[in-house]
Structure formats: C-alpha cells, structure tokens
Design a protein around this motif. Structure first.
Motif, PDB file in Angstrom:
ATOM      1  N   ILE A 250       0.889  -1.233   0.222  1.00 18.03           N
ATOM      2  CA  ILE A 250       0.162  -0.134   0.090  1.00 18.03           C
ATOM      3  C   ILE A 250       0.929   1.135   0.076  1.00 18.03           C
ATOM      4  CG2 ILE A 250      -1.714   1.322   1.463  1.00 18.03           C
ATOM      5  CD1 ILE A 250      -3.007  -1.054   0.159  1.00 18.03           C
ATOM      6  N   LEU A 251       0.584   2.153  -0.980  1.00 16.43           N
ATOM      7  CA  LEU A 251       1.273   3.418  -1.023  1.00 16.43           C
ATOM      8  C   LEU A 251       0.383   4.543  -0.524  1.00 16.43           C
ATOM      9  CD1 LEU A 251       3.703   5.109  -2.131  1.00 16.43           C
ATOM     10  CD2 LEU A 251       2.759   5.126  -4.359  1.00 16.43           C
TER      11      LEU A 251
ATOM     12  N   ASN B 109      -5.341  11.725  -1.725  1.00 15.74           N
ATOM     13  CA  ASN B 109      -6.400  10.779  -1.118  1.00 15.74           C
ATOM     14  C   ASN B 109      -7.052  11.363   0.161  1.00 15.74           C
ATOM     15  OD1 ASN B 109      -4.546   7.958  -2.113  1.00 15.74           O
ATOM     16  ND2 ASN B 109      -6.496   8.573  -2.824  1.00 15.74           N
TER      17      ASN B 109
ATOM     18  N   VAL C  36     -14.361   7.923  -3.971  1.00 17.56           N
ATOM     19  CA  VAL C  36     -14.377   9.438  -3.618  1.00 17.56           C
ATOM     20  C   VAL C  36     -13.359  10.028  -4.165  1.00 17.56           C
ATOM     21  CG1 VAL C  36     -14.149  10.904  -1.509  1.00 17.56           C
ATOM     22  CG2 VAL C  36     -15.448   8.783  -1.231  1.00 17.56           C
ATOM     23  N   SER C  37     -11.962   9.407  -4.035  1.00 15.03           N
ATOM     24  CA  SER C  37     -10.929   9.762  -4.606  1.00 15.03           C
ATOM     25  C   SER C  37     -10.769  10.306  -6.082  1.00 15.03           C
ATOM     26  CB  SER C  37      -9.593   9.088  -4.101  1.00 15.03           C
ATOM     27  OG  SER C  37      -9.593   8.766  -2.695  1.00 15.03           O
TER      28      SER C  37
ATOM     29  N   LYS D   9     -21.126   4.879  -4.769  1.00 13.92           N
ATOM     30  CA  LYS D   9     -20.975   3.474  -4.040  1.00 13.92           C
ATOM     31  C   LYS D   9     -22.082   3.279  -3.184  1.00 13.92           C
ATOM     32  CE  LYS D   9     -16.103   3.595  -4.487  1.00 13.92           C
ATOM     33  NZ  LYS D   9     -14.623   3.953  -3.957  1.00 13.92           N
TER      34      LYS D   9
ATOM     35  N   ASP E 117      -7.759   7.392  -9.499  1.00 14.01           N
ATOM     36  CA  ASP E 117      -6.541   7.416  -8.807  1.00 14.01           C
ATOM     37  C   ASP E 117      -5.446   6.487  -8.835  1.00 14.01           C
ATOM     38  OD1 ASP E 117      -8.134   6.052  -7.176  1.00 14.01           O
ATOM     39  OD2 ASP E 117      -7.493   6.986  -5.245  1.00 14.01           O
ATOM     40  N   PHE E 118      -5.955   5.131  -8.403  1.00 15.17           N
ATOM     41  CA  PHE E 118      -5.076   3.843  -8.121  1.00 15.17           C
ATOM     42  C   PHE E 118      -5.536   2.841  -9.141  1.00 15.17           C
ATOM     43  CE2 PHE E 118      -3.242   5.704  -4.613  1.00 15.17           C
ATOM     44  CZ  PHE E 118      -1.967   5.110  -4.502  1.00 15.17           C
TER      45      PHE E 118
ATOM     46  N   ALA F  76      -4.890  -1.160  -8.960  1.00 19.86           N
ATOM     47  CA  ALA F  76      -4.371  -1.992  -8.212  1.00 19.86           C
ATOM     48  C   ALA F  76      -4.994  -3.367  -8.796  1.00 19.86           C
ATOM     49  CB  ALA F  76      -4.824  -1.959  -6.853  1.00 19.86           C
ATOM     50  N   ASN F  77      -6.145  -3.636  -8.487  1.00 23.54           N
ATOM     51  CA  ASN F  77      -6.823  -5.072  -8.938  1.00 23.54           C
ATOM     52  C   ASN F  77      -7.726  -4.759 -10.253  1.00 23.54           C
ATOM     53  OD1 ASN F  77      -5.853  -7.087  -7.014  1.00 23.54           O
ATOM     54  ND2 ASN F  77      -6.696  -5.693  -5.613  1.00 23.54           N
ATOM     55  N   GLY F  78      -8.046  -3.495 -10.371  1.00 23.52           N
ATOM     56  CA  GLY F  78      -8.700  -3.281 -11.815  1.00 23.52           C
ATOM     57  C   GLY F  78     -10.133  -3.219 -11.580  1.00 23.52           C
ATOM     58  N   GLU F  79     -10.556  -3.523 -10.432  1.00 25.07           N
ATOM     59  CA  GLU F  79     -12.150  -3.782 -10.357  1.00 25.07           C
ATOM     60  C   GLU F  79     -13.012  -2.484 -10.439  1.00 25.07           C
ATOM     61  OE1 GLU F  79     -14.163  -6.510  -9.155  1.00 25.07           O
ATOM     62  OE2 GLU F  79     -12.568  -7.670 -10.019  1.00 25.07           O
ATOM     63  N   ALA F  80     -12.435  -1.395 -10.304  1.00 24.51           N
ATOM     64  CA  ALA F  80     -13.147  -0.278 -10.290  1.00 24.51           C
ATOM     65  C   ALA F  80     -13.389   0.147 -11.575  1.00 24.51           C
ATOM     66  CB  ALA F  80     -12.419   0.908  -9.415  1.00 24.51           C
TER      67      ALA F  80
ATOM     68  N   LYS G 175      -0.278   0.383  -9.742  1.00 19.83           N
ATOM     69  CA  LYS G 175       0.712  -0.738  -8.967  1.00 19.83           C
ATOM     70  C   LYS G 175       1.064  -1.655  -9.880  1.00 19.83           C
ATOM     71  CE  LYS G 175      -1.556  -0.697  -5.202  1.00 19.83           C
ATOM     72  NZ  LYS G 175      -1.943  -1.226  -3.556  1.00 19.83           N
TER      73      LYS G 175
HETATM   74  P1  G4P Z   1      -8.902  -1.380  -7.935  1.00 21.21           P
HETATM   75  O1  G4P Z   1      -9.218   0.016  -7.417  1.00 21.21           O
HETATM   76  O2  G4P Z   1      -7.748  -1.319  -8.779  1.00 21.21           O
HETATM   77  O3  G4P Z   1     -10.119  -2.116  -8.328  1.00 21.21           O
HETATM   78  O4  G4P Z   1      -8.228  -2.116  -6.791  1.00 21.21           O
HETATM   79  P2  G4P Z   1      -8.556  -2.528  -5.295  1.00 21.21           P
HETATM   80  O5  G4P Z   1     -10.160  -3.075  -5.303  1.00 21.21           O
HETATM   81  O6  G4P Z   1      -7.621  -3.294  -4.836  1.00 21.21           O
HETATM   82  O7  G4P Z   1      -8.650  -1.134  -4.636  1.00 21.21           O
HETATM   83  C1  G4P Z   1      -9.537  -0.813  -3.296  1.00 21.21           C
HETATM   84  C2  G4P Z   1      -9.490   0.609  -3.012  1.00 21.21           C
HETATM   85  O8  G4P Z   1      -7.951   0.920  -2.566  1.00 21.21           O
HETATM   86  C3  G4P Z   1      -9.760   1.758  -4.082  1.00 21.21           C
HETATM   87  O9  G4P Z   1     -10.148   2.835  -3.687  1.00 21.21           O
HETATM   88  C4  G4P Z   1      -8.160   1.560  -4.730  1.00 21.21           C
HETATM   89  O10 G4P Z   1      -7.902   3.203  -5.316  1.00 21.21           O
HETATM   90  C5  G4P Z   1      -7.513   1.907  -3.545  1.00 21.21           C
HETATM   91  N1  G4P Z   1      -5.827   1.487  -3.543  1.00 21.21           N
HETATM   92  C6  G4P Z   1      -5.462   0.458  -3.970  1.00 21.21           C
HETATM   93  N2  G4P Z   1      -4.242   0.158  -3.743  1.00 21.21           N
HETATM   94  C7  G4P Z   1      -4.016   1.623  -2.917  1.00 21.21           C
HETATM   95  C8  G4P Z   1      -2.633   2.071  -2.460  1.00 21.21           C
HETATM   96  O11 G4P Z   1      -1.734   1.256  -2.557  1.00 21.21           O
HETATM   97  N3  G4P Z   1      -2.812   3.176  -1.986  1.00 21.21           N
HETATM   98  C9  G4P Z   1      -3.978   3.940  -1.915  1.00 21.21           C
HETATM   99  N4  G4P Z   1      -3.880   5.059  -1.110  1.00 21.21           N
HETATM  100  N5  G4P Z   1      -5.060   3.489  -2.315  1.00 21.21           N
HETATM  101  C10 G4P Z   1      -4.891   2.317  -2.841  1.00 21.21           C
HETATM  102  P3  G4P Z   1     -11.521   3.032  -3.211  1.00 21.21           P
HETATM  103  O12 G4P Z   1     -12.113   1.930  -2.215  1.00 21.21           O
HETATM  104  O13 G4P Z   1     -12.320   3.045  -4.554  1.00 21.21           O
HETATM  105  O14 G4P Z   1     -11.693   4.232  -2.364  1.00 21.21           O
HETATM  106  P4  G4P Z   1     -11.562   5.780  -2.367  1.00 21.21           P
HETATM  107  O15 G4P Z   1     -11.788   6.070  -3.906  1.00 21.21           O
HETATM  108  O16 G4P Z   1     -13.017   6.089  -1.727  1.00 21.21           O
HETATM  109  O17 G4P Z   1     -10.356   6.441  -1.831  1.00 21.21           O
END
Ligand code: G4P
Length: 197
Positions: free
Chosen positions: A27-28, A35, A67-68, A89, A133-134, A136-140, A164
C-alpha cells in the motif's frame, strides 16, 4: 544559476517519491496530496498530463468513482471542458432510481458492491474517458466499463495517476481490451521503498 522548471510528469514523480509512505509491502499512502489532503497545483499537473494524452480524442464526458477519483477528474475536466460523472457507491435518496450498475469486488473488504450512475447522465453514443487515482486490481475500472457498455456509450480511453504494476489490474484489464494509461508506474513497494518503472 538558471532554475530549471520541472515538467508536470517530474512534479508528480517527485511528489510520489518524496511524500509517499509505504504501508506493509503493497500500500502506497499518498494522502498528503491525492487521497485526503489535496494539492491543487499537483492535480492541475495531473490534469494537464491526461489532457496531453487524451486531449486529441472526441470526449463528451469524464467518468470516475467516488471518492478519490472526483478531485482528479474534476480538475482534469477543466482542460477537456467536459462534465464529470462519478459512479456512486451507496444508494441514497439523492440518486435517481433509474441507474446503470457495475459490480466491483473489493479485495480489502472481501465483498462485492455495486457502483451506480443515473441513466439520465449517461446516454447511448456518448464518448467517455475514465480517470481514477489507483490501479491495483482493476475492479473499479472494470465496473465503470460495465456501466458504459450497458448504457451503450463508448469508452474512448482510461487513465490512472498511479498503477501498481506488481498487482494484476493492468494486465487483467489489458486482457479484457481495456488498456489503461498510467502516469506513474510503481514497480515495487518492497522493503518500505518506492521503486518506479
Ligand atoms: P482497484 O481500485 O484497482 O479495483 O483495486 P482494489 O480493489 O485493490 O482497491 C480498493 C481501493 O483501494 C480503491 O479505492 C483503490 O483506489 C485503493 N487502493 C488500492 N491500492 C492502493 C494504494 O496502494 N494506495 C492507496 N492510497 N489506495 C489504494 P476505493 O475503495 O475506491 O476508495 P476511494 O476512492 O474512496 O479512496
């Protein structure tokens, strides 16, 4: 001595390297500018980079997920001069009952949830750029693409601030025919240190 102005890309890289904090080895945390606290100058640099990459395309709308993603998409949208729609969401009275839905699996919460966009704000034929923003697993992004497909709109591109690369999202989406442009690619967070590609 002449002062060299940093490029937008260098600014973003420097922010990640100097302000990013590693939690565990995957996690970064970049909550000093992306964020939680928001660095608007940096968000503008990010907006300009996305515009340089995608500005030549005909784009009707930018889509992101709360949110981010909202701050990133809203600042970028000023360069594209298009509206932003963010996938919600949670169900609320504020949201039209008639929605497109995408399914997202949360690896952190180990459960699936729905993201929703009101049908009135996404119509057939609209050309959509996804920003987030990120990656990671590509789900969003997969969930947002599902919404765009169901609406018979068209995803014309997709970009994230931080990929990542050691997690499966980028290649999974590539296999699904959803290439994602990353501004920054993080190769590893091992040993609490940030390695960029
Ligand atoms: P995905 O977004 O690629 O599908 O990956 P994953 O399900 O693993 O990520 C779940 C949430 O965590 C996502 O935000 C994603 O942006 C955030 N995330 C994943 N890896 C990191 C990381 O290394 N650092 C940070 N800061 N965030 C990470 P989310 O639940 O949609 O939250 P938000 O948009 O409300 O912040």
């Amino acid at each position: 001595m002449a002062v060299t102005e940093l490029s937008d890309l260098e600014l973003v890289k420097q922010a990640v390297l100097s302000q990013g904090r590693v939690i565990g080895n995957d996690i970064l945390k970049v909550d000093s500018f992306l964020n939680h606290q928001l660095d608007v100058d940096l968000l503008n640099a990010i907006g300009r980079i996305f515009h340089e990459k995608f500005g030549h395309l005909a784009i009707d709308k930018i889509m992101t997920a709360e949110v981010s993603g909202i701050a990133i998409a809203a600042i970028a949208a000023q360069y594209f001069k298009v509206p932003v729609i963010f996938a919600k969401k949670t169900l609320s009275k504020n949201l039209d009952p008639d929605t497109w839905e995408g399914t997202v699996y949360s690896y952190t919460k180990k459960q699936t949830y729905q993201i929703r966009v009101a049908k009135r704000y996404l119509t057939p034929g609209e050309k959509v750029l996804i920003l987030d923003d990120f990656l990671a697993n590509g789900e969003a992004i997969k969930g947002m693409k599902q919404i765009i497909d169901d609406a018979k709109a068209e995803m014309v591109g997709s970009g994230v601030v931080i990929e990542k690369s050691f997690q499966p999202g980028a290649s999974l989406l590539q296999h699904l025919g959803i290439p994602v442009y990353p501004i920054i690619q993080v190769e590893s967070l091992d040993n609490e240190s940030i390695s960029l590609k």
